[in-house]
Design a protein around this motif. Structure first.
Motif, mmCIF file in Angstrom:
data_model
loop_
_atom_site.group_PDB
_atom_site.id
_atom_site.type_symbol
_atom_site.label_atom_id
_atom_site.label_comp_id
_atom_site.label_asym_id
_atom_site.label_seq_id
_atom_site.Cartn_x
_atom_site.Cartn_y
_atom_site.Cartn_z
ATOM 1 N N LEU A 138 0.842 -1.199 0.000
ATOM 2 C CA LEU A 138 0.000 0.000 0.000
ATOM 3 C C LEU A 138 0.878 1.250 0.000
ATOM 4 O O LEU A 138 1.942 1.268 0.627
ATOM 5 C CB LEU A 138 -0.911 0.010 1.226
ATOM 6 C CG LEU A 138 -1.994 -1.064 1.261
ATOM 7 C CD1 LEU A 138 -2.688 -1.078 2.630
ATOM 8 C CD2 LEU A 138 -3.035 -0.839 0.151
ATOM 9 N N ALA A 139 0.406 2.281 -0.700
ATOM 10 C CA ALA A 139 1.208 3.501 -0.849
ATOM 11 C C ALA A 139 0.594 4.664 -0.067
ATOM 12 O O ALA A 139 -0.539 5.073 -0.323
ATOM 13 C CB ALA A 139 1.326 3.864 -2.317
ATOM 14 N N VAL A 140 1.372 5.178 0.877
ATOM 15 C CA VAL A 140 0.979 6.340 1.682
ATOM 16 C C VAL A 140 1.853 7.515 1.262
ATOM 17 O O VAL A 140 3.083 7.440 1.338
ATOM 18 C CB VAL A 140 1.187 6.053 3.187
ATOM 19 C CG1 VAL A 140 0.979 7.322 4.007
ATOM 20 C CG2 VAL A 140 0.267 4.936 3.659
ATOM 21 N N TRP A 141 1.221 8.593 0.842
ATOM 22 C CA TRP A 141 1.966 9.754 0.340
ATOM 23 C C TRP A 141 1.816 10.949 1.266
ATOM 24 O O TRP A 141 0.707 11.329 1.622
ATOM 25 C CB TRP A 141 1.492 10.115 -1.070
ATOM 26 C CG TRP A 141 1.927 9.109 -2.087
ATOM 27 C CD1 TRP A 141 1.198 8.057 -2.566
ATOM 28 C CD2 TRP A 141 3.216 9.026 -2.704
ATOM 29 N NE1 TRP A 141 1.952 7.328 -3.461
ATOM 30 C CE2 TRP A 141 3.202 7.900 -3.573
ATOM 31 C CE3 TRP A 141 4.387 9.794 -2.622
ATOM 32 C CZ2 TRP A 141 4.306 7.525 -4.337
ATOM 33 C CZ3 TRP A 141 5.486 9.422 -3.392
ATOM 34 C CH2 TRP A 141 5.440 8.302 -4.235
ATOM 35 N N ASP A 142 2.940 11.550 1.582
ATOM 36 C CA ASP A 142 2.956 12.819 2.316
ATOM 37 C C ASP A 142 3.096 13.936 1.288
ATOM 38 O O ASP A 142 4.066 13.965 0.518
ATOM 39 C CB ASP A 142 4.139 12.807 3.289
ATOM 40 C CG ASP A 142 4.268 14.108 4.076
ATOM 41 O OD1 ASP A 142 3.762 15.151 3.600
ATOM 42 O OD2 ASP A 142 4.891 14.092 5.142
ATOM 43 N N LEU A 143 2.107 14.830 1.277
ATOM 44 C CA LEU A 143 2.068 15.908 0.283
ATOM 45 C C LEU A 143 2.475 17.261 0.866
ATOM 46 O O LEU A 143 2.135 18.308 0.304
ATOM 47 C CB LEU A 143 0.654 16.000 -0.301
ATOM 48 C CG LEU A 143 0.082 14.713 -0.905
ATOM 49 C CD1 LEU A 143 -1.328 14.962 -1.453
ATOM 50 C CD2 LEU A 143 0.988 14.184 -2.015
ATOM 51 N N CYS A 144 3.191 17.258 1.978
ATOM 52 C CA CYS A 144 3.525 18.527 2.647
ATOM 53 C C CYS A 144 4.186 19.524 1.701
ATOM 54 O O CYS A 144 3.875 20.706 1.737
ATOM 55 C CB CYS A 144 4.428 18.275 3.850
ATOM 56 S SG CYS A 144 3.498 17.719 5.288
ATOM 57 N N HIS A 145 5.091 19.036 0.879
ATOM 58 C CA HIS A 145 5.804 19.939 -0.031
ATOM 59 C C HIS A 145 5.247 19.869 -1.449
ATOM 60 O O HIS A 145 5.907 20.305 -2.394
ATOM 61 C CB HIS A 145 7.305 19.632 -0.009
ATOM 62 C CG HIS A 145 7.945 20.011 1.284
ATOM 63 N ND1 HIS A 145 8.550 21.228 1.479
ATOM 64 C CD2 HIS A 145 8.025 19.360 2.470
ATOM 65 C CE1 HIS A 145 9.010 21.293 2.722
ATOM 66 N NE2 HIS A 145 8.694 20.187 3.350
ATOM 67 N N ILE A 152 -1.582 12.439 3.178
ATOM 68 C CA ILE A 152 -1.708 13.472 4.206
ATOM 69 C C ILE A 152 -0.903 14.673 3.736
ATOM 70 O O ILE A 152 -0.080 14.552 2.830
ATOM 71 C CB ILE A 152 -1.164 12.978 5.554
ATOM 72 C CG1 ILE A 152 0.267 12.411 5.362
ATOM 73 C CG2 ILE A 152 -2.054 11.902 6.145
ATOM 74 C CD1 ILE A 152 1.273 12.999 6.242
ATOM 75 N N GLY A 153 -1.137 15.802 4.349
ATOM 76 C CA GLY A 153 -0.365 16.972 3.948
ATOM 77 C C GLY A 153 -0.617 18.135 4.870
ATOM 78 O O GLY A 153 -1.487 18.087 5.747
ATOM 79 N N CYS A 154 0.105 19.175 4.599
ATOM 80 C CA CYS A 154 0.281 20.285 5.522
ATOM 81 C C CYS A 154 -0.414 21.529 4.996
ATOM 82 O O CYS A 154 -0.444 21.761 3.788
ATOM 83 C CB CYS A 154 1.793 20.483 5.616
ATOM 84 S SG CYS A 154 2.295 22.028 6.295
ATOM 85 N N GLY A 155 -0.967 22.331 5.901
ATOM 86 C CA GLY A 155 -1.681 23.531 5.499
ATOM 87 C C GLY A 155 -0.873 24.805 5.555
ATOM 88 O O GLY A 155 -1.324 25.850 5.100
ATOM 89 N N TYR A 156 0.297 24.764 6.138
ATOM 90 C CA TYR A 156 1.002 26.032 6.409
ATOM 91 C C TYR A 156 2.162 26.335 5.478
ATOM 92 O O TYR A 156 2.828 27.337 5.658
ATOM 93 C CB TYR A 156 1.463 26.104 7.870
ATOM 94 C CG TYR A 156 2.309 24.964 8.396
ATOM 95 C CD1 TYR A 156 3.668 24.900 8.139
ATOM 96 C CD2 TYR A 156 1.744 23.972 9.196
ATOM 97 C CE1 TYR A 156 4.439 23.870 8.651
ATOM 98 C CE2 TYR A 156 2.512 22.931 9.710
ATOM 99 C CZ TYR A 156 3.850 22.888 9.440
ATOM 100 O OH TYR A 156 4.610 21.877 9.946
ATOM 101 N N LYS A 157 2.387 25.469 4.496
ATOM 102 C CA LYS A 157 3.465 25.742 3.542
ATOM 103 C C LYS A 157 2.863 26.416 2.302
ATOM 104 O O LYS A 157 2.488 27.581 2.359
ATOM 105 C CB LYS A 157 4.202 24.442 3.225
ATOM 106 C CG LYS A 157 4.866 23.816 4.470
ATOM 107 C CD LYS A 157 5.571 22.516 4.124
ATOM 108 C CE LYS A 157 6.049 21.782 5.361
ATOM 109 N NZ LYS A 157 7.161 22.467 6.044
ATOM 110 N N TYR A 158 2.778 25.695 1.210
ATOM 111 C CA TYR A 158 2.293 26.310 -0.030
ATOM 112 C C TYR A 158 0.801 26.618 0.005
ATOM 113 O O TYR A 158 0.290 27.246 -0.912
ATOM 114 C CB TYR A 158 2.627 25.409 -1.218
ATOM 115 C CG TYR A 158 4.108 25.229 -1.465
ATOM 116 C CD1 TYR A 158 4.829 26.175 -2.186
ATOM 117 C CD2 TYR A 158 4.792 24.122 -0.973
ATOM 118 C CE1 TYR A 158 6.189 26.014 -2.430
ATOM 119 C CE2 TYR A 158 6.149 23.950 -1.214
ATOM 120 C CZ TYR A 158 6.847 24.899 -1.940
ATOM 121 O OH TYR A 158 8.191 24.727 -2.172
#
Lengths: 423, 423
Positions: A194-201, A219-225
């Motif tokens: 299974l593939a889990v991707w972090d989209l922070c950047h 999953i990913g981050c709201g405070y960068k881009y």
């Protein structure tokens, strides 16, 4: 040779240039750290006033209904979904990246324990962002699993029958190197992983197509881009084929099928809503929505494809100018020179002085950041390029400052070696 | 018989009355729902402006150092510690109540699995707040443990050799009934059981003495009596005897011993800092600090003891006036009439119409809330009394509105039966 005037002209003809007007950019600053904390949208101030005065201040508890606070995780989630190739009602805003990663890794682990209990390893990149590795390490310890850390190039060949989950950050936080999500996901699936991707950047920085790539979790981050503000809430996406499969361990009341019936037993909400946990931080979530809206504003100008095209030009220009104009100072570009393998940042390295060079640049108003290396990884001078508000002339000026810092030896001043709590 | 004029006089002589000036209280509203969402402190607006404009807007990423963002979880934590009998550097602000509960229950479970693996049950109150039960249920499922739900009176006698953890909310969200924390903790310890306390309806409402009671773990909420704003971050406290014992499963980078060294392996920070996880939501955390400060402002007026004394008088007055002035309308007080067993709220019940009565009161500007019952629990009309901003005359007026709503039959209007997403 590119000149400053060339950059001025490129800005003049840039169809995305008006998007910069959405932001409060402080005077005298060239901000190349939007990959760490995006700048404040102008609209955020007014929106926060509204939340503080009208919603919290005046309507108080009623705002959960009247201002739709209760729907914010879905509403903002649906907006982010448009940026990452996710479908409607497949993505919610909640908690932090770290907490969301714990949820999705737990979910992935539960799936694999049912399907194929012999798979007992999580595979990741050695230079993945540490919080990802820490969360995976903790979960592996709980499950009696192994966390295998590899170099980027080794990942694909290690997808074997003992691997349960491939956990990658699409764009590496240090080098800006970008994985091919579709290819790695396909390779993972072919190996039963299974593939889990972090989209922070990635989110808001490069086009992402979660459904197209057939990813399992993200999953990913709201405070960068996404410009959501310091520590903005994060997001979580689960492919619909997994979303209803079972509940994740952080089974808080906001992920319940009927939270306001206050029944003592947990019944997970259908779909992605079960990935919500506690009461969401409304102030931070309202600010995040304003940030996401600044990226969605690009939809009228070609959307993520147009942003990506500009981002590639900005990073290409920066790398090229550094090589041309800062030659002989021991700086080298460590980000991939092939734009297809690079996110929206360019990283430099130098055998020594990296920290002080970044500090000297910051003192001049050119804000990047420094990430220390170790025996296996070089020191990194990191520069992020947010196409929403970075101009070509900013790139030129930043490189000029870098050239001056190097030529003058300014970076060797003792004050630039003083360490801060946060780098 | 108490008169309205008596209440006016009591307000005039109330030494805590000036504390109300700290808040923005909307006109025409008697707010008896601070146990659900505290009102907005006036100082919050200015502070948020500062965070938005100066810290995020102008100093941007540098504010992690220059504005001390990185220390906010500890700084605000130390302030809350003063309100709950915790020591310096023993309590941090992080995540949500639900997420923090998962951390401390996991920690408690790990301790017990080492000490006495036969203890495989978590004991709690059947009418504990659902998110607590859901999180405990999930963890029990993971561990192969049992969650035993009892009535409040039965808890103490069920602390046996098979119980690992006693998990209680000190003040029950429905009834306002308050457990004796010192007594229950002592009984738990005598039986070899660890005590986890949820302070959601205690912090800022009643004096809490975590160290004095020798509690093991505690968590609590920032958006009720601490006035931190909608969905404000929560807090977590661990007794120093446990804090360094091991790491909790949500091992994000903010709980690492050296987060900015970006090393690939997790090394938990010493003490309570290891209970941090991801990047904290700074906007919401800054607002929380303003809220906590409004409670600390009472320190100059006798602190939590003085607030408690007023809270007892307010709740006593409300219960007494309802019984005197609303007699014959089928309403009864379900909160304990012994103030020592009651938090800062009074709950009424009625065999029918509870929801509509609350809606009719809200339409008149008297804001409480409704919690539906089931076959084992009555419907609840819930009224919270925050001594920082609730006046005696508010209590009188609220009861008058209730009397009028009942006498006129106003509550039977169809519009008051319309259901909202959030109750």
């Amino acid at each position: 040779m590119t000149t400053r005037q060339d950059c001025v002209v490129r800005d003049r003809h840039d169809p995305l240039a008006p998007l910069r007007e959405q932001f409060h950019l402080p005077d005298g600053v060239i901000y190349l750290d939007g990959n760490s904390l995006g700048v404040r949208p102008k609209a955020t101030t007014e929106r926060m006033q509204q939340v503080l005065h009208d919603e919290w201040g005046t309507d108080l508890i009623r705002s959960w209904n009247t201002a739709g606070w209760i729907h914010l995780p879905q509403r903002v989630g649906n907006k982010i979904a448009r940026l990452v190739g996710a479908g409607e009602n497949e993505l919610v805003v909640a908690d932090s990246t770290s907490v969301n990663l714990y949820k999705v890794l737990s979910a992935a682990a539960r799936i694999q324990r049912e399907r194929d209990p012999q798979r007992r390893a999580i595979l990741s990149e050695r230079s993945n962002f540490p919080t990802d590795l820490y969360i995976a390490e903790s979960l592996c310890k709980e499950l009696g699993w192994t966390l295998r850390l590899l170099e980027a190039d080794e990942v694909e060949s290690h997808l074997g029958p003992e691997v349960a989950v491939l956990m990658l950050t699409q764009v590496n936080y240090r080098t800006g190197r970008m994985f091919d999500m579709a290819r790695l996901t396909a390779a993972a699936h072919a190996a039963g992983v299974l593939a889990v991707w972090d989209l922070c950047h990635s989110a808001g920085a490069v086009p992402v197509d979660l459904k197209g790539a057939d990813a399992d979790f993200a999953i990913g981050c709201g405070y960068k881009y996404l410009n959501g503000g310091p520590g903005a809430p994060a997001f979580v996406w689960v492919h619909p084929r997994h979303a209803d499969a079972f509940s994740q361990p952080l089974s808080g009341w906001m992920g319940h099928a009927a939270p306001f019936e206050f029944i003592p037993h947990y019944q997970p909400a259908p779909g992605i809503a079960r990935y919500l946990c506690g009461t969401p931080p409304i102030l931070s979530m309202a600010a995040l929505e304003c940030g996401v809206d600044t990226v969605l504003a690009a939809e009228a100008h070609g959307g993520m494809a147009a942003l990506r095209a500009k981002s590639v030009e900005l990073t290409e220009l920066f790398a090229q100018l550094v090589e041309e104009r800062c030659a002989g100072h021991g700086l080298s570009v460590v980000s991939p020179r092939d734009a297809a393998q690079r996110g929206s940042q360019v990283c430099l390295t130098r055998s020594e002085g990296g920290y002080a060079i970044v500090q000297a640049l910051i003192a001049r108003g050119v804000i990047g950041d420094f990430r220390a290396g170790d025996s296996q990884m070089p020191d990194i001078l990191r520069f992020g390029f947010t196409p929403l508000y970075t101009r070509y002339v900013d790139v030129w000026d930043a490189v000029e400052h870098l050239r001056e810092v190097m030529e003058s030896g300014e970076w060797q001043r003792p004050e630039f070696n003083r360490r801060h709590a946060v780098t």
